[in-house]
Design a protein around this motif. Structure first.
Motif, mmCIF file in Angstrom:
data_model
loop_
_atom_site.group_PDB
_atom_site.id
_atom_site.type_symbol
_atom_site.label_atom_id
_atom_site.label_comp_id
_atom_site.label_asym_id
_atom_site.label_seq_id
_atom_site.Cartn_x
_atom_site.Cartn_y
_atom_site.Cartn_z
ATOM 1 N N VAL A 7 3.577 -15.299 5.751
ATOM 2 C CA VAL A 7 3.990 -14.006 6.280
ATOM 3 C C VAL A 7 3.257 -13.765 7.592
ATOM 4 O O VAL A 7 2.159 -14.302 7.814
ATOM 5 C CB VAL A 7 3.711 -12.853 5.288
ATOM 6 C CG1 VAL A 7 4.513 -13.026 4.019
ATOM 7 C CG2 VAL A 7 2.226 -12.739 4.977
ATOM 8 N N TRP A 123 -3.409 -7.415 -1.705
ATOM 9 C CA TRP A 123 -2.060 -7.168 -1.209
ATOM 10 C C TRP A 123 -1.538 -5.840 -1.742
ATOM 11 O O TRP A 123 -1.704 -5.530 -2.916
ATOM 12 C CB TRP A 123 -1.115 -8.281 -1.654
ATOM 13 C CG TRP A 123 -1.465 -9.640 -1.159
ATOM 14 C CD1 TRP A 123 -2.440 -10.472 -1.645
ATOM 15 C CD2 TRP A 123 -0.838 -10.340 -0.087
ATOM 16 N NE1 TRP A 123 -2.461 -11.638 -0.948
ATOM 17 C CE2 TRP A 123 -1.490 -11.604 0.013
ATOM 18 C CE3 TRP A 123 0.206 -10.053 0.780
ATOM 19 C CZ2 TRP A 123 -1.127 -12.545 0.960
ATOM 20 C CZ3 TRP A 123 0.576 -10.998 1.723
ATOM 21 C CH2 TRP A 123 -0.081 -12.225 1.812
ATOM 22 N N MET A 125 2.047 -4.775 -1.877
ATOM 23 C CA MET A 125 3.387 -5.267 -1.587
ATOM 24 C C MET A 125 4.365 -4.139 -1.290
ATOM 25 O O MET A 125 5.240 -4.282 -0.436
ATOM 26 C CB MET A 125 3.894 -6.104 -2.763
ATOM 27 C CG MET A 125 3.079 -7.356 -3.038
ATOM 28 S SD MET A 125 2.979 -8.489 -1.622
ATOM 29 C CE MET A 125 4.706 -8.852 -1.336
ATOM 30 N N ASP A 126 4.251 -3.010 -1.976
ATOM 31 C CA ASP A 126 5.188 -1.903 -1.733
ATOM 32 C C ASP A 126 5.028 -1.345 -0.322
ATOM 33 O O ASP A 126 6.017 -1.000 0.328
ATOM 34 C CB ASP A 126 4.969 -0.797 -2.763
ATOM 35 C CG ASP A 126 5.343 -1.238 -4.166
ATOM 36 O OD1 ASP A 126 6.157 -2.181 -4.284
ATOM 37 O OD2 ASP A 126 4.825 -0.657 -5.139
ATOM 38 N N ARG A 128 3.738 -3.055 2.181
ATOM 39 C CA ARG A 128 3.745 -4.179 3.114
ATOM 40 C C ARG A 128 2.469 -4.191 3.964
ATOM 41 O O ARG A 128 2.506 -4.363 5.185
ATOM 42 C CB ARG A 128 4.977 -4.117 4.034
ATOM 43 C CG ARG A 128 6.300 -4.259 3.310
ATOM 44 C CD ARG A 128 6.517 -5.695 2.848
ATOM 45 N NE ARG A 128 7.854 -5.904 2.366
ATOM 46 C CZ ARG A 128 8.238 -5.744 1.097
ATOM 47 N NH1 ARG A 128 7.343 -5.373 0.187
ATOM 48 N NH2 ARG A 128 9.483 -5.942 0.737
ATOM 49 N N THR A 129 1.332 -4.020 3.299
ATOM 50 C CA THR A 129 0.050 -4.071 3.980
ATOM 51 C C THR A 129 -0.929 -4.896 3.149
ATOM 52 O O THR A 129 -0.707 -5.128 1.957
ATOM 53 C CB THR A 129 -0.550 -2.665 4.190
ATOM 54 O OG1 THR A 129 -0.761 -2.037 2.917
ATOM 55 C CG2 THR A 129 0.362 -1.811 5.053
ATOM 56 N N ARG A 143 -0.616 -4.387 8.489
ATOM 57 C CA ARG A 143 0.791 -4.590 8.150
ATOM 58 C C ARG A 143 1.183 -6.059 8.256
ATOM 59 O O ARG A 143 0.616 -6.815 9.041
ATOM 60 C CB ARG A 143 1.684 -3.754 9.065
ATOM 61 C CG ARG A 143 1.504 -2.253 8.906
ATOM 62 C CD ARG A 143 2.552 -1.465 9.681
ATOM 63 N NE ARG A 143 2.495 -1.758 11.106
ATOM 64 C CZ ARG A 143 3.527 -2.160 11.826
ATOM 65 N NH1 ARG A 143 4.704 -2.366 11.253
ATOM 66 N NH2 ARG A 143 3.394 -2.379 13.121
ATOM 67 N N VAL A 145 4.940 -8.777 7.761
ATOM 68 C CA VAL A 145 6.389 -8.886 7.591
ATOM 69 C C VAL A 145 6.713 -10.307 7.162
ATOM 70 O O VAL A 145 5.937 -11.243 7.391
ATOM 71 C CB VAL A 145 7.159 -8.537 8.891
ATOM 72 C CG1 VAL A 145 7.000 -7.071 9.242
ATOM 73 C CG2 VAL A 145 6.695 -9.427 10.038
ATOM 74 N N LEU A 151 9.041 -12.745 0.467
ATOM 75 C CA LEU A 151 8.269 -11.623 -0.063
ATOM 76 C C LEU A 151 8.466 -11.482 -1.574
ATOM 77 O O LEU A 151 7.520 -11.154 -2.304
ATOM 78 C CB LEU A 151 8.676 -10.329 0.643
ATOM 79 C CG LEU A 151 8.391 -10.272 2.155
ATOM 80 C CD1 LEU A 151 8.878 -8.949 2.739
ATOM 81 C CD2 LEU A 151 6.910 -10.462 2.441
ATOM 82 N N ALA A 155 5.444 -11.764 -4.276
ATOM 83 C CA ALA A 155 5.109 -10.704 -5.216
ATOM 84 C C ALA A 155 5.092 -11.189 -6.661
ATOM 85 O O ALA A 155 4.292 -10.707 -7.472
ATOM 86 C CB ALA A 155 6.108 -9.551 -5.058
#
Length: 385
Positions: A7, A123, A125-126, A128-129, A143, A145, A151, A155
């Protein structure tokens, strides 16, 4: 099966400076640990950690867990070196490359990747940080992506360490995921894949993936590298390395697209995949001098590895078969003769008259051999007397 998911981080300028300082501090510490390991002949992780833990923590500004990760990074580097020496990848004992590899400690680039475990990196995940340890303190709300399927895999299946990597001005996190391997289904047939230079891959179904565009791109890159080599400056050599890596990434992307499409067709039609085993191809063929660089650097093996792991992930049977005479054997009557292939692109059997594209005929032969090999592999074992 293990997969690597990457990522991209989106740090602010201040966060980027903190990440850069962290990598540099960790790699300076790794150089020190490597020197101690080399001087005192410490190979196992526990003894090396006892020898350097206090000094590294005090001298380089690292917390406890990053010190542990640095020691493991050094131990893994020396284990890899010993494996390469044992396998003969660095030449015979006494050779120049062998002496160079064993006469000095391993060093690390100032911005080489650094592994982090779950204590150093967490992490969200919700959101994205990620939250990551740095020499400037814990950095939160950094952050990232990535592709949606990456992703999702991250997760659900992430395990073990995550590497912080810098490439140019971009930052990445590379995580290891343990994905469950699906059961391999019983195929109703096989797709034979013939690999080549003019045609990167040709299947027994007649699908053709031409290599002219990739060959043209590689020639252009080679021309540009020759121009830079003639300059013979530090900047030119640095740009040559960038071009070489760019060419490698381009060829990798092409092989990914080809292998993904072939595996998708095989999975949809309930068939397996058969490829030629190209082990020892350098010893078997004798190309002209002007062809050696192109043939021996062509990504045959990479395409085969991509097909193998994508097939395994999809539960598609994958078989490697003997490559001998696949382009000279008639798949209808079995007649094998060099004259059957009068030209690179054309096949015509001298006995029965079967004619067609040579690469397709080779793919059909690979398919037939894969079918026979699969039947032999899955043959029930007779009960012992």
């Amino acid at each position: 099966m293990k997969l690597v998911v990457q990522v991209k981080l989106l740090p602010t300028p201040e966060q980027s400076l903190a990440l850069e300082a962290t990598l540099r501090a960790c790699n300076r510490a790794a150089d020190y640990v490597s020197q101690v390991s080399f001087d005192e002949r410490l190979k196992d992780r526990n003894s090396l950690q006892r020898a350097v833990y206090a000094d590294v923590k005090a001298a380089f500004g690292l917390s406890a867990q990053p010190v542990v990760r640095v020691v493991k990074k050094v131990v893994d580097a020396y284990a890899t070196l010993r494996g390469n020496l044992k396998a003969g990848n660095l030449g015979a004992p006494g050779s120049k490359r062998y002496r160079k590899a064993t006469s000095s400690p391993i060093t690390f680039r100032p911005e080489a990747g650094q592994p982090f475990d779950d204590r150093c990196l967490s992490w969200q995940m919700d959101a994205r940080t990620v939250s990551i340890w740095t020499v400037s303190g814990r950095m939160k709300h950094l952050r990232f992506v990535g592709a949606p399927d990456h992703l999702k895999t991250l997760a659900e299946y992430r395990q073990g360490e995550t590497d912080l990597v810098r490439r140019g001005r971009k930052w990445f996190l590379v995580a290891t995921c343990e994905v469950p391997t699906p059961d391999v289904f019983e195929p109703v047939g096989f797709i034979g894949v013939d690999r080549g230079v003019v045609n990167l891959a040709t299947t027994s179904d007649g699908a053709n993936y031409q290599g002219r565009r990739l060959a043209r791109y590689r020639r252009w890159q080679a021309h540009k590298r020759a121009e830079l080599q003639a300059k013979n400056t530090r900047s030119a050599w640095r740009r040559m390395g960038c071009r070489r890596r760019k060419e490698h990434r381009h060829a990798t992307q092409v092989n990914h697209c080809i292998s993904k499409e072939i595996v998708s067709v095989a999975q949809r039609t309930g068939r397996g995949i058969g490829v030629e085993a190209l082990d020892g191809i350098r010893e078997r063929v004798r190309p002209r001098r002007d062809q050696r660089g192109r043939l021996f650097s062509w990504p045959f093996d990479q395409l085969g590895r991509h097909l193998a792991y994508k097939a395994k992930r999809a539960g598609v049977p994958f078989v490697e078969v003997d490559a001998a005479y696949t382009s000279q054997r008639c798949p209808r009557c079995g007649h094998t003769e060099k004259a059957n292939r009068s030209a690179r692109d054309h096949f015509r059997c001298r006995r029965c008259g079967l004619a067609g594209p040579a690469d397709v005929v080779a793919g059909v032969n690979v398919r037939d051999r894969a079918r026979s090999a699969w039947a032999f592999v899955t043959m029930p074992v007779p009960p012992s007397v």
